[in-house]
Scaffold this motif. Structure first.
Motif, mmCIF file in Angstrom:
data_model
loop_
_atom_site.group_PDB
_atom_site.id
_atom_site.type_symbol
_atom_site.label_atom_id
_atom_site.label_comp_id
_atom_site.label_asym_id
_atom_site.label_seq_id
_atom_site.Cartn_x
_atom_site.Cartn_y
_atom_site.Cartn_z
ATOM 1 N N GLY A 194 -129.813 35.633 -9.923
ATOM 2 C CA GLY A 194 -128.917 36.029 -8.899
ATOM 3 C C GLY A 194 -129.401 37.142 -8.327
ATOM 4 N N GLU A 195 -129.094 37.476 -7.092
ATOM 5 C CA GLU A 195 -129.230 38.751 -6.248
ATOM 6 C C GLU A 195 -130.999 38.845 -6.374
ATOM 7 O OE1 GLU A 195 -127.333 41.945 -6.275
ATOM 8 O OE2 GLU A 195 -125.308 41.239 -6.930
ATOM 9 N N ARG B 5 -125.599 44.190 -11.966
ATOM 10 C CA ARG B 5 -124.486 43.001 -11.270
ATOM 11 C C ARG B 5 -124.625 41.704 -11.941
ATOM 12 N NH1 ARG B 5 -125.204 46.363 -6.348
ATOM 13 N NH2 ARG B 5 -126.823 44.556 -5.762
ATOM 14 N N VAL B 6 -125.939 41.337 -11.812
ATOM 15 C CA VAL B 6 -125.928 39.873 -12.614
ATOM 16 C C VAL B 6 -125.242 40.022 -13.985
ATOM 17 C CG1 VAL B 6 -127.859 38.438 -13.218
ATOM 18 C CG2 VAL B 6 -127.739 39.422 -11.187
ATOM 19 N N ALA C 116 -121.724 39.855 -14.369
ATOM 20 C CA ALA C 116 -121.176 38.777 -13.910
ATOM 21 C C ALA C 116 -121.296 37.799 -15.210
ATOM 22 C CB ALA C 116 -121.939 38.174 -12.711
ATOM 23 N N TYR C 117 -122.545 37.859 -15.960
ATOM 24 C CA TYR C 117 -122.435 36.954 -17.053
ATOM 25 C C TYR C 117 -121.575 37.337 -18.069
ATOM 26 C CZ TYR C 117 -124.352 35.407 -21.517
ATOM 27 O OH TYR C 117 -124.772 34.685 -22.685
ATOM 28 N N PHE D 285 -118.609 38.824 -17.658
ATOM 29 C CA PHE D 285 -117.127 38.311 -17.348
ATOM 30 C C PHE D 285 -117.011 36.814 -17.231
ATOM 31 C CE2 PHE D 285 -117.231 42.072 -14.283
ATOM 32 C CZ PHE D 285 -116.648 42.975 -15.079
ATOM 33 N N GLU D 286 -118.106 35.952 -16.926
ATOM 34 C CA GLU D 286 -117.916 34.492 -16.740
ATOM 35 C C GLU D 286 -118.242 33.761 -17.887
ATOM 36 O OE1 GLU D 286 -120.790 33.826 -13.624
ATOM 37 O OE2 GLU D 286 -119.575 34.871 -12.091
ATOM 38 N N ARG E 151 -112.962 42.991 -14.569
ATOM 39 C CA ARG E 151 -113.289 41.568 -14.282
ATOM 40 C C ARG E 151 -112.580 41.459 -12.922
ATOM 41 N NH1 ARG E 151 -113.697 37.823 -17.683
ATOM 42 N NH2 ARG E 151 -113.021 35.412 -17.311
ATOM 43 N N PRO E 152 -113.286 40.544 -12.050
ATOM 44 C CA PRO E 152 -112.907 40.380 -10.697
ATOM 45 C C PRO E 152 -111.726 39.412 -10.648
ATOM 46 C CG PRO E 152 -115.255 39.597 -10.870
ATOM 47 C CD PRO E 152 -114.735 40.142 -12.333
#
Length: 180
Positions: free
Chosen positions: A16-17, A118-119, A122-123, A125-126, A179-180
């Motif tokens: 990502g990114e 950021r990547v 995201a890991y 969180f997801e 977390r978004p």
């Protein structure tokens, strides 16, 4: 702040990114001193200094041990899965899921750290159901403050974490991303 206690997968590769974050390999050992044997890294991080071939092997072994224990995952920051440019870490701590990073001096100024953070967030969180990820850094480390800001973290109203590392006192601020 919460974290899960499940173990990390045996292999991890995150894309990502414009980056690929991948497991360290034996083939990376020769490149590690160029990335980590630098006064900035020695000063601002707990990474050993001087950082030589023996330190490279020890870091690879420690990365594997931490992964097996379910404590932390250390990944090489790459553009395409090839040559390592730095490292990003995700660690379970009493404070929550903590991210750390180091970028080799020759690769700075490209936004690698902020993108890798950021990547990795995201890991967390997801895949790990983290509610918040944190960065712990010194206010005087302007480069890390810039990374935290660029990655979307905000300074949390928490007491400073103080201690001594490598004979030098430190005071760490805690930055968080929810977390978004």
């Amino acid at each position: 702040m919460s974290s899960t206690t499940s173990s990390f997968p045996e292999r991890i590769e995150l894309a990502g990114e414009g980056l690929v974050l991948r497991d360290w390999t034996e083939g990376d050992v020769p490149a590690m001193p160029e990335l980590f044997d630098h006064p900035d890294i020695a000063y601002w991080t707990p990474i050993v200094s001087p950082f030589d071939a023996a330190a490279s092997h020890a870091r690879l072994d420690r990365a594997r041990q931490l992964r097996a224990e379910g404590t932390a995952v250390l990944l090489a920051i790459t553009i395409d899965g090839g040559a390592p440019l730095g490292e990003v870490m995700l660690r379970r701590s009493p404070e929550g899921m903590e991210i750390g990073y180091a970028v080799g001096p020759a690769h700075r100024g490209q936004g690698l750290a902020a993108r890798a953070v950021r990547v990795m967030a995201a890991y967390a969180f997801e895949q790990l159901a983290a509610e918040q990820v944190i960065l712990e850094l010194e206010a005087e480390n302007a480069a890390s403050v810039a990374v935290a800001t660029k990655a979307g973290f905000t300074l949390l109203d928490l007491p400073l974490i103080t201690g001594t590392e490598k004979g030098r006192p430190f005071a760490l601020q805690t930055w968080g991303l929810d977390r978004p």
